[in-house]
Write a protein that holds these residues in place. Structure first.
Motif, PDB file in Angstrom:
ATOM      1  N   GLU A   1       0.863  -1.195  -0.092  1.00  0.00           N
ATOM      2  CA  GLU A   1       0.132   0.093   0.009  1.00  0.00           C
ATOM      3  C   GLU A   1       0.771   1.136   0.025  1.00  0.00           C
ATOM      4  N   LEU A   2       2.084   1.431   0.511  1.00  0.00           N
ATOM      5  CA  LEU A   2       2.995   2.522   0.375  1.00  0.00           C
ATOM      6  C   LEU A   2       3.588   2.569  -0.983  1.00  0.00           C
ATOM      7  N   GLY A   3       3.347   1.806  -2.080  1.00  0.00           N
ATOM      8  CA  GLY A   3       3.882   2.268  -3.268  1.00  0.00           C
ATOM      9  C   GLY A   3       5.340   1.906  -3.430  1.00  0.00           C
ATOM     10  N   TRP A   4       5.648   2.059  -4.820  1.00  0.00           N
ATOM     11  CA  TRP A   4       7.014   1.670  -5.276  1.00  0.00           C
ATOM     12  C   TRP A   4       8.144   2.257  -4.379  1.00  0.00           C
ATOM     13  N   LEU A   5       8.116   3.441  -4.141  1.00  0.00           N
ATOM     14  CA  LEU A   5       9.330   3.981  -3.215  1.00  0.00           C
ATOM     15  C   LEU A   5       9.383   3.128  -1.907  1.00  0.00           C
ATOM     16  N   ARG A   6       8.397   2.972  -1.224  1.00  0.00           N
ATOM     17  CA  ARG A   6       8.800   2.349   0.209  1.00  0.00           C
ATOM     18  C   ARG A   6       9.023   0.886  -0.220  1.00  0.00           C
ATOM     19  N   ARG A   7       8.387   0.085  -0.935  1.00  0.00           N
ATOM     20  CA  ARG A   7       8.999  -1.244  -1.257  1.00  0.00           C
ATOM     21  C   ARG A   7      10.295  -1.377  -1.440  1.00  0.00           C
ATOM     22  N   TRP A   8      10.832  -0.279  -2.380  1.00  0.00           N
ATOM     23  CA  TRP A   8      12.184  -0.526  -2.878  1.00  0.00           C
ATOM     24  C   TRP A   8      13.143  -0.119  -1.265  1.00  0.00           C
TER      25      TRP A   8
ATOM     26  N   LEU B   1      -7.617   0.590   4.950  1.00  0.00           N
ATOM     27  CA  LEU B   1      -7.824   0.725   3.591  1.00  0.00           C
ATOM     28  C   LEU B   1      -7.885   2.142   2.845  1.00  0.00           C
ATOM     29  N   ALA B   2      -8.732   2.855   3.666  1.00  0.00           N
ATOM     30  CA  ALA B   2      -8.880   4.351   3.432  1.00  0.00           C
ATOM     31  C   ALA B   2      -7.535   5.155   3.378  1.00  0.00           C
ATOM     32  N   GLU B   3      -6.908   4.806   4.444  1.00  0.00           N
ATOM     33  CA  GLU B   3      -5.543   5.585   4.528  1.00  0.00           C
ATOM     34  C   GLU B   3      -4.424   4.939   3.459  1.00  0.00           C
TER      35      GLU B   3
END
Length: 291
Positions: free
Chosen positions: A3-10, A198-200
């Motif tokens: 849920e935190l997107g590509w940046l956090r995943r990396w 989910l909303a967050e």
């Protein structure tokens, strides 16, 4: 966490390996040895890099993992050593919360190291790539609904209890009936609200896309783009939604208390098993950190 997107995943893939270790990842060394390649393929699926971007992303990931292996893994091993000592004793909610804070601090360090190169690469994303990211975020939200928002409340509760039990057993081994019952009671009484989460998540999705759009065509040498992504990460850690922040604080305090209660219900044999596993993961990390 998708849920935190590509940046956090990396930026927290490797920091997350410590959390995997604490949760019982039996293939820690194998996972870490392949993490740079796995990180690239996950990111490529999320962003859809072009031929000119791919080598640059691979190089950036390689540099980040080299830094992480050299500077962070010894610290993780020391943290596991501390955990292996403490796991034999009773604990308190305050101690559990300190452990959560320690993990967040290490994730912050991992993010901060990645931000300059992440910003430089993201500044070159095309409109089509931003649309691709948006579609991936929508898929992630759909997967979240499937995993956490089953229409049948009984099934939803059962899945939550199952997840919590599996996490505990990855550390302590097989739980007894009384311990399983305490987990079920704790999950049933938890303030956790999947709809609110989910909303967050979706707010974070929009926030990330807005930040990536602001980056397009900017001069990444000036530091403003890095500061923009750092601001995004800070909003991930501390939501701008006051109501969600209060909810998150209640949930964290509840989880700290439940974690301490469950630990204090474990037997000497279970604590010794937890220590054995922690020592094994610590040994794996030290081998990985060795030149």
């Amino acid at each position: 966490m998708l849920e935190l997107g590509w940046l956090r995943r990396w930026t927290i893939i490797a920091a997350g390996l410590l959390m995997l270790a604490l949760a019982g990842c039996s293939v820690l060394r194998l996972a870490y040895s392949q993490a740079d390649e796995l990180s690239f393929w996950w990111l490529d699926g999320y962003v859809d890099f072009d031929d000119s971007q791919s080598p640059r992303v691979r190089d950036a990931i390689g540099r980040w993992f080299a830094w992480h292996r050299r500077t962070q893994l010894p610290d993780y091993a020391a943290l596991l050593d501390r955990a292996a000592t403490e796991v034999l004793q009773d604990t308190t909610p305050a101690t559990a919360c300190r452990w959560f804070a320690d993990l967040r601090q290490r994730a912050d360090a991992a993010v901060d190291q990645a931000l300059p190169e992440a910003a430089a690469i993201a500044a070159g994303f095309s409109t089509d790539q931003l649309l691709h990211i948006e579609r991936q975020q929508a898929r992630n939200s759909a997967e979240f609904r499937e995993d956490f928002l089953q229409p049948d409340p009984t099934e939803r509760l059962a899945r939550s209890v199952e997840r919590a039990t599996e996490r505990a057993e990855q550390l302590y081994g097989r739980l007894g009936d009384r311990q399983r019952q305490r987990i079920a009671e704790g999950v049933r009484s938890s303030p956790f609200d999947a709809e609110r989460w989910l909303a967050e998540r979706q707010r974070r999705h929009r926030d990330l896309l807005n930040e990536l759009r602001r980056l397009q065509g900017t001069d990444t040498n000036g530091g403003a783009s890095t500061a923009g992504l750092r601001g995004y990460w800070q909003r991930v850690q501390r939501s701008p939604d006051d109501g969600y922040r209060r909810y998150q604080e209640r949930l964290e305090a509840y989880n700290c208390d439940l974690s301490a209660q469950l630990h204090n219900l474990t037997t000497p044999a279970q604590r010794q098993e937890a220590q054995r596993r922690l020592r094994g993961w610590q040994s794996d990390l030290r081998r990985l950190a060795a030149p």
